[in-house]
Design a protein around this motif. Structure first.
Motif, PDB file in Angstrom:
ATOM      1  N   ILE A  20       0.821  -1.214   0.000  1.00  0.00           N
ATOM      2  CA  ILE A  20       0.000   0.000   0.000  1.00  0.00           C
ATOM      3  C   ILE A  20       0.857   1.267   0.000  1.00  0.00           C
ATOM      4  O   ILE A  20       0.327   2.370   0.103  1.00  0.00           O
ATOM      5  N   ALA A  21       2.164   1.110  -0.127  1.00  0.00           N
ATOM      6  CA  ALA A  21       3.053   2.271  -0.108  1.00  0.00           C
ATOM      7  C   ALA A  21       2.771   3.191  -1.292  1.00  0.00           C
ATOM      8  O   ALA A  21       2.658   2.733  -2.432  1.00  0.00           O
ATOM      9  N   PRO A  22       2.663   4.494  -1.063  1.00  0.00           N
ATOM     10  CA  PRO A  22       2.452   5.447  -2.151  1.00  0.00           C
ATOM     11  C   PRO A  22       3.720   5.605  -3.000  1.00  0.00           C
ATOM     12  O   PRO A  22       4.806   5.182  -2.579  1.00  0.00           O
ATOM     13  N   PRO A  23       3.610   6.239  -4.170  1.00  0.00           N
ATOM     14  CA  PRO A  23       4.752   6.336  -5.095  1.00  0.00           C
ATOM     15  C   PRO A  23       6.029   6.909  -4.490  1.00  0.00           C
ATOM     16  O   PRO A  23       7.119   6.407  -4.758  1.00  0.00           O
ATOM     17  N   ARG A  24       5.919   7.956  -3.673  1.00  0.00           N
ATOM     18  CA  ARG A  24       7.137   8.551  -3.102  1.00  0.00           C
ATOM     19  C   ARG A  24       7.832   7.576  -2.155  1.00  0.00           C
ATOM     20  O   ARG A  24       9.072   7.557  -2.070  1.00  0.00           O
ATOM     21  N   VAL A  25       7.075   6.775  -1.439  1.00  0.00           N
ATOM     22  CA  VAL A  25       7.661   5.782  -0.545  1.00  0.00           C
ATOM     23  C   VAL A  25       8.301   4.657  -1.355  1.00  0.00           C
ATOM     24  O   VAL A  25       9.383   4.168  -1.008  1.00  0.00           O
ATOM     25  N   ARG A 154       6.793   9.946   5.102  1.00  0.00           N
ATOM     26  CA  ARG A 154       6.847   8.833   6.051  1.00  0.00           C
ATOM     27  C   ARG A 154       5.587   8.802   6.913  1.00  0.00           C
ATOM     28  O   ARG A 154       4.977   7.735   7.096  1.00  0.00           O
ATOM     29  N   LEU A 155       5.163   9.949   7.412  1.00  0.00           N
ATOM     30  CA  LEU A 155       3.967  10.018   8.241  1.00  0.00           C
ATOM     31  C   LEU A 155       2.734   9.607   7.441  1.00  0.00           C
ATOM     32  O   LEU A 155       1.867   8.881   7.949  1.00  0.00           O
ATOM     33  N   HIS A 156       2.659  10.047   6.195  1.00  0.00           N
ATOM     34  CA  HIS A 156       1.535   9.669   5.332  1.00  0.00           C
ATOM     35  C   HIS A 156       1.478   8.157   5.157  1.00  0.00           C
ATOM     36  O   HIS A 156       0.389   7.552   5.219  1.00  0.00           O
ATOM     37  N   TRP A 157       2.635   7.537   4.957  1.00  0.00           N
ATOM     38  CA  TRP A 157       2.685   6.074   4.781  1.00  0.00           C
ATOM     39  C   TRP A 157       2.199   5.365   6.043  1.00  0.00           C
ATOM     40  O   TRP A 157       1.415   4.416   5.974  1.00  0.00           O
ATOM     41  N   PHE A 158       2.640   5.836   7.187  1.00  0.00           N
ATOM     42  CA  PHE A 158       2.203   5.219   8.442  1.00  0.00           C
ATOM     43  C   PHE A 158       0.712   5.434   8.677  1.00  0.00           C
ATOM     44  O   PHE A 158       0.036   4.576   9.238  1.00  0.00           O
ATOM     45  N   GLN A 159       0.201   6.564   8.242  1.00  0.00           N
ATOM     46  CA  GLN A 159      -1.240   6.807   8.364  1.00  0.00           C
ATOM     47  C   GLN A 159      -2.027   5.816   7.504  1.00  0.00           C
ATOM     48  O   GLN A 159      -3.075   5.308   7.924  1.00  0.00           O
ATOM     49  N   LEU A 160      -1.502   5.533   6.314  1.00  0.00           N
ATOM     50  CA  LEU A 160      -2.138   4.541   5.447  1.00  0.00           C
ATOM     51  C   LEU A 160      -2.124   3.160   6.099  1.00  0.00           C
ATOM     52  O   LEU A 160      -3.114   2.416   6.026  1.00  0.00           O
ATOM     53  N   GLN A 161      -1.025   2.811   6.733  1.00  0.00           N
ATOM     54  CA  GLN A 161      -0.931   1.521   7.427  1.00  0.00           C
ATOM     55  C   GLN A 161      -1.911   1.462   8.590  1.00  0.00           C
ATOM     56  O   GLN A 161      -2.546   0.424   8.840  1.00  0.00           O
ATOM     57  N   SER A 162      -2.056   2.567   9.294  1.00  0.00           N
ATOM     58  CA  SER A 162      -2.994   2.620  10.399  1.00  0.00           C
ATOM     59  C   SER A 162      -4.431   2.477   9.912  1.00  0.00           C
ATOM     60  O   SER A 162      -5.228   1.720  10.486  1.00  0.00           O
ATOM     61  N   GLU A 163      -4.759   3.183   8.847  1.00  0.00           N
ATOM     62  CA  GLU A 163      -6.109   3.121   8.283  1.00  0.00           C
ATOM     63  C   GLU A 163      -6.437   1.725   7.765  1.00  0.00           C
ATOM     64  O   GLU A 163      -7.605   1.315   7.769  1.00  0.00           O
ATOM     65  N   ALA A 164      -5.407   0.976   7.338  1.00  0.00           N
ATOM     66  CA  ALA A 164      -5.610  -0.390   6.841  1.00  0.00           C
ATOM     67  C   ALA A 164      -5.671  -1.407   7.968  1.00  0.00           C
ATOM     68  O   ALA A 164      -5.842  -2.610   7.722  1.00  0.00           O
ATOM     69  N   GLY A 165      -5.529  -0.936   9.211  1.00  0.00           N
ATOM     70  CA  GLY A 165      -5.590  -1.837  10.358  1.00  0.00           C
ATOM     71  C   GLY A 165      -4.314  -2.602  10.610  1.00  0.00           C
ATOM     72  O   GLY A 165      -4.291  -3.560  11.396  1.00  0.00           O
ATOM     73  N   LEU A 166      -3.220  -2.175   9.983  1.00  0.00           N
ATOM     74  CA  LEU A 166      -1.937  -2.850  10.156  1.00  0.00           C
ATOM     75  C   LEU A 166      -1.183  -2.315  11.376  1.00  0.00           C
ATOM     76  O   LEU A 166      -0.369  -3.026  11.971  1.00  0.00           O
TER      77      LEU A 166
END
Length: 225
Positions: A20-25, A154-166
């Motif tokens: 689920i990592a975005p392009p910049r990550v 980095r914070l955006h990526w972690f937010q995505l992981q949190s929203e995905a329940g990871l």
């Protein structure tokens, strides 16, 4: 917190973090891998500390003579084994990075990337000491953390992981200054240039700090030989 990556974020769940990592990550992850690969020669024996589901092992195997990946998560290693069956020059082992089951001076290159030095939540000085112990004279050790310039991505990526329940819900009040804190106890810190210099002081090594892609901060440790 000690066993978060073995109990909560391992195998398929860990793999999903990268899916689920975005392009910049994704750019950051590849830039980090490319930097590591530049340091590896065809005959080198390479050790990957915290290899997880074997994300970078195929690239290491294609560049090095032999690659060994270790991790504390047995389930992650099982997943890694499935994807590495066609590579004959690699090995996986369930092992603690602070107590490596290898002889002194066994590896040409030791890597601990993707902020493993912080993510392991272990004694960082001891982690570096043990890595130096297993590195050959003339060998290199590569630790990476995040660049301050990468904070928003980095914070955006972690937010995505949190929203995905990871990961747990991010505690916005405690998150900042390079540290991400989740309400379930997960805590992601970083290591800066000065801290890397302090951690490597006292060892008979040469230390260089290199920023890559405005996203990674590498501590490159050269073993005399």
């Amino acid at each position: 917190m000690k066993n978060y990556y073995s109990d909560m974020l391992s195998a398929e769940r860990l793999k999903q973090c990268y899916e689920i990592a975005p392009p910049r990550v994704i750019q950051y992850l590849q830039a980090e891998a490319d930097h590591v690969l530049e340091k590896i020669n065809q005959q080198d024996v390479v050790l990957d500390l915290g290899c997880g589901f074997g994300r970078i092992i195929p690239q290491l195997s294609q560049k090095a003579g032999f690659a060994i990946g270790i991790d504390i998560s047995f389930s992650s290693l099982l997943l890694a084994r499935k994807s590495l069956q066609k590579y004959s020059n690699c090995l996986l082992a369930e092992m603690d990075a602070l107590h490596l089951g290898f002889s002194d001076q066994s590896f040409d290159v030791v890597i601990c990337i993707q902020n493993g030095i912080s993510a392991f939540h272990v004694d960082q000085k001891q982690l570096i000491r043990e890595s130096i112990r297993v590195a050959k004279p003339g060998g290199m050790i590569l630790f990476s953390s995040y660049s301050d310039k990468f904070w928003k991505d980095r914070l955006h990526w972690f937010q995505l992981q949190s929203e995905a329940g990871l990961l747990g819900e991010i505690d916005q009040d405690k998150t900042g200054n390079g540290e991400i804190v989740c309400k379930d106890g997960f805590r992601a810190t970083t290591v800066g240039p000065l801290q890397f210099q302090i951690l490597t002081s006292g060892f008979n090594v040469e230390t260089g700090i290199v920023e890559v892609d405005d996203s990674s901060l590498f501590c490159e440790i050269k073993i005399p030989g």
